[in-house]
Design an enzyme around this catalytic site. Structure first.
Site, PDB file in Angstrom:
ATOM      1  N   THR A  35       0.900  -1.325  -0.149  1.00  0.00           N
ATOM      2  CA  THR A  35      -0.007   0.195   0.055  1.00  0.00           C
ATOM      3  C   THR A  35       0.968   1.220  -0.119  1.00  0.00           C
ATOM      4  O   THR A  35       0.257   2.383  -0.284  1.00  0.00           O
ATOM      5  CB  THR A  35      -0.819   0.137   1.346  1.00  0.00           C
ATOM      6  N   GLY A 124      17.916 -11.870   3.023  1.00  0.00           N
ATOM      7  CA  GLY A 124      16.711 -12.310   1.981  1.00  0.00           C
ATOM      8  C   GLY A 124      15.442 -12.644   2.283  1.00  0.00           C
ATOM      9  O   GLY A 124      14.866 -13.379   1.867  1.00  0.00           O
ATOM     10  N   GLY A 126      12.975 -10.812   3.927  1.00  0.00           N
ATOM     11  CA  GLY A 126      12.073  -9.837   3.635  1.00  0.00           C
ATOM     12  C   GLY A 126      11.913  -9.084   5.024  1.00  0.00           C
ATOM     13  O   GLY A 126      10.852  -8.629   5.154  1.00  0.00           O
ATOM     14  N   LEU A 127      12.787  -8.942   5.597  1.00  0.00           N
ATOM     15  CA  LEU A 127      12.867  -8.200   6.830  1.00  0.00           C
ATOM     16  C   LEU A 127      13.721  -7.014   6.843  1.00  0.00           C
ATOM     17  O   LEU A 127      14.047  -6.115   7.968  1.00  0.00           O
ATOM     18  CB  LEU A 127      13.391  -9.066   8.297  1.00  0.00           C
ATOM     19  N   SER A 128      13.896  -6.393   5.655  1.00  0.00           N
ATOM     20  CA  SER A 128      14.488  -5.153   5.328  1.00  0.00           C
ATOM     21  C   SER A 128      15.794  -5.156   5.636  1.00  0.00           C
ATOM     22  O   SER A 128      16.408  -4.007   6.201  1.00  0.00           O
ATOM     23  CB  SER A 128      13.676  -4.117   6.054  1.00  0.00           C
ATOM     24  N   SER A 129      16.654  -5.991   5.398  1.00  0.00           N
ATOM     25  CA  SER A 129      18.148  -5.955   5.771  1.00  0.00           C
ATOM     26  C   SER A 129      18.670  -4.854   4.954  1.00  0.00           C
ATOM     27  O   SER A 129      19.500  -4.112   5.237  1.00  0.00           O
ATOM     28  CB  SER A 129      18.887  -7.280   5.278  1.00  0.00           C
ATOM     29  N   GLU A 162      17.134   3.252  -2.624  1.00  0.00           N
ATOM     30  CA  GLU A 162      16.675   2.035  -3.134  1.00  0.00           C
ATOM     31  C   GLU A 162      16.356   2.324  -4.708  1.00  0.00           C
ATOM     32  O   GLU A 162      16.464   1.528  -5.897  1.00  0.00           O
ATOM     33  CB  GLU A 162      15.290   1.632  -2.378  1.00  0.00           C
ATOM     34  N   ASP A 174       9.869   0.619   4.957  1.00  0.00           N
ATOM     35  CA  ASP A 174      11.039  -0.025   5.390  1.00  0.00           C
ATOM     36  C   ASP A 174      11.577   1.245   5.935  1.00  0.00           C
ATOM     37  O   ASP A 174      12.159   1.052   7.407  1.00  0.00           O
ATOM     38  CB  ASP A 174      11.765  -0.826   4.569  1.00  0.00           C
TER      39      ASP A 174
HETATM   40  C1  GLA Z   1       8.959  -4.070   0.505  1.00  0.00           C
HETATM   41  C2  GLA Z   1       9.354  -2.655  -0.020  1.00  0.00           C
HETATM   42  C3  GLA Z   1       8.141  -1.590   0.681  1.00  0.00           C
HETATM   43  C4  GLA Z   1       6.643  -2.232   0.592  1.00  0.00           C
HETATM   44  C5  GLA Z   1       6.771  -3.666   0.996  1.00  0.00           C
HETATM   45  C6  GLA Z   1       5.541  -4.244   0.703  1.00  0.00           C
HETATM   46  O1  GLA Z   1       9.513  -4.234   1.616  1.00  0.00           O
HETATM   47  O2  GLA Z   1      10.314  -1.964   0.166  1.00  0.00           O
HETATM   48  O3  GLA Z   1       8.179  -0.494   0.252  1.00  0.00           O
HETATM   49  O4  GLA Z   1       6.080  -1.794  -0.493  1.00  0.00           O
HETATM   50  O5  GLA Z   1       7.527  -4.070  -0.006  1.00  0.00           O
HETATM   51  O6  GLA Z   1       4.510  -3.647   1.486  1.00  0.00           O
END
Ligand code: GLA
Length: 393
Positions: A35, A124, A126-129, A162, A174
């Site tokens: 979103t 990898g 998906g916890l925003s490393s 990014e 993130d």
């Molecule tokens: C990744 C992106 C975020 C967001 C999510 C999905 O983590 O970096 O900006 O879009 O996917 O919600």
């Protein structure tokens, strides 16, 4: 247990200087997925896993980066006056991009640095490393060069790294979660206005369990940019008759009334998710505020179904883990978290049932996928900041 970071620093950079210590967390997102680039709401929280950085200024112009997570890359060197993206610099492009854009925003960074990174966020997952490395670099610069960088500005610069440097069209969630995180709180963020408020995570006798599918994903290689483009097309179609700025401007009813304007069926499904997920997020945070954890959990489950059916970003591994979670006693809700296409799910589970939950989900997942998932109990910690040496032990 962390490795002895100071010892490593001194031996890798062959110095007896005492560096300063910094930390930026990773994040989970409780609800509000895909979103943030659609002008909607998100509800993330920073976690206790993250990226440590030990840094010291050099007297010359050299930047020397080393990551204990990528020892094979060795020390990656560049000049502080030449910070262009370089494929060969691999992971170090994240801190490089941050330094470049912080300089370009008017802050003086006059000398080089030795920086050691160590992350305990599963890679990898998906916890925003990557956002964590960006934000820890931001606080390193602030600390070493005595800069006053407005935190929202630093967050926006992280997103710019990014988007414009790495080439992933991600939203701002993130970096925001990591830059503004607060212990025991999630953040309700309006990604259009950047208005935000903290919400205490009151879980009574429950815990948030992070389940890593151990299926790695990379955002750039995934369909992330494609989803974003589909939403943009849907918005453009809607704008032929509606004066809206983003999909986040629509209620569910408004969407249903006008969805025929979206020419392509797939784009319509993507937009439906974005609109409904935004409304779900607002409702979910409201329910959590009222202490209605059950309702919050139901909305998490709906969020996952929508990401599975309409947004199509889950995949076999995440669906297996989440549907296994739904079947377990004491589970309030479960869903994928982050971009999807592998990575992690989260579940809110009764404390007493946590062990049972892990062993059952492990069995079901292993039987179907052929390798086990990993489990971590999430602790919601603070955002990016300088820390003491003691905190890095
Ligand atoms: C990744 C992106 C975020 C967001 C999510 C999905 O983590 O970096 O900006 O879009 O996917 O919600």
């Amino acid at each position: 247990m962390l490795p002895n970071l100071l010892e490593q620093y001194n031996s890798i950079f062959n110095t007896s200087e005492k560096p300063r210590f910094f930390f930026a967390p990773g994040r989970i997102n409780l609800i509000g997925e895909h979103t943030d680039y659609n002008g909607g709401h998100v509800f993330p929280a920073s976690i206790s896993f993250g990226t440590y950085a030990l840094a010291h200024k050099r007297t010359d112009q050299k930047l020397c980066f080393y990551s204990l997570n990528f020892p094979d890359s060795g020390i990656i060197e560049c000049d502080v006056n030449n910070l262009d993206y370089n494929d060969a610099h691999n992971w170090a492009n994240f801190p490089k991009g941050m330094i470049k854009f912080i300089r370009e925003s008017g802050h003086e960074i006059t000398t080089g640095m030795d920086i050691l990174f160590y992350g305990n966020i599963p890679n990898g997952a998906g916890l925003s490393s990557s956002a964590s490395i960006e934000m820890v670099t931001g606080v390193v610069l602030e600390g070493l060069f005595d800069l006053e960088i407005d935190r929202i500005k630093m967050i926006q610069i992280g997103q710019k790294v990014e988007n414009d440097y790495i080439g992933v069209n991600s939203g701002i969630m993130d970096q925001f979660a990591i830059g503004k995180g607060k212990s025991n709180h999630a953040i309700l963020l309006n990604s259009q206005t950047l208005d935000y408020q903290y919400a205490p995570i009151l879980l009574d006798n429950h815990v948030i369990i992070i389940i890593n599918t151990n299926k790695q994903r990379t955002l750039a290689g995934s369909k992330y940019n494609e989803r974003r483009a589909q939403c943009e097309q849907a918005l453009a179609d809607l704008q032929t008759e509606l004066s809206i700025q983003s999909l986040g401007d629509l209620t569910n009813d408004e969407f249903e009334q006008h969805k025929h304007l979206i020419k392509n069926e797939l784009d319509q499904k993507r937009a439906k998710h974005a609109v409904y997920e935004n409304q779900r997020t607002i409702e979910a945070t409201h329910k959590l505020g009222l202490g209605d954890l059950e309702a919050f959990g139901q909305l998490m489950n709906e969020s996952h179904r929508s990401l599975q059916v309409d947004y199509e970003v889950t995949g076999l591994e995440l669906d297996t883990v989440v549907s296994a979670a739904w079947e377990q006693p004491g589970v309030i809700g479960a869903r994928m978290t982050g971009a999807g296409f592998g990575g992690c799910a989260i579940a809110i589970v009764e404390k007493d049932q946590a062990d049972n939950f892990k062993s059952n989900v492990d069995k079901i997942y292993n039987a179907k996928i052929g390798y086990p998932p990993s489990f971590y109990v999430a602790t919601i910690g603070d955002g990016a900041k300088e820390i003491t040496e003691e905190c890095a032990k």
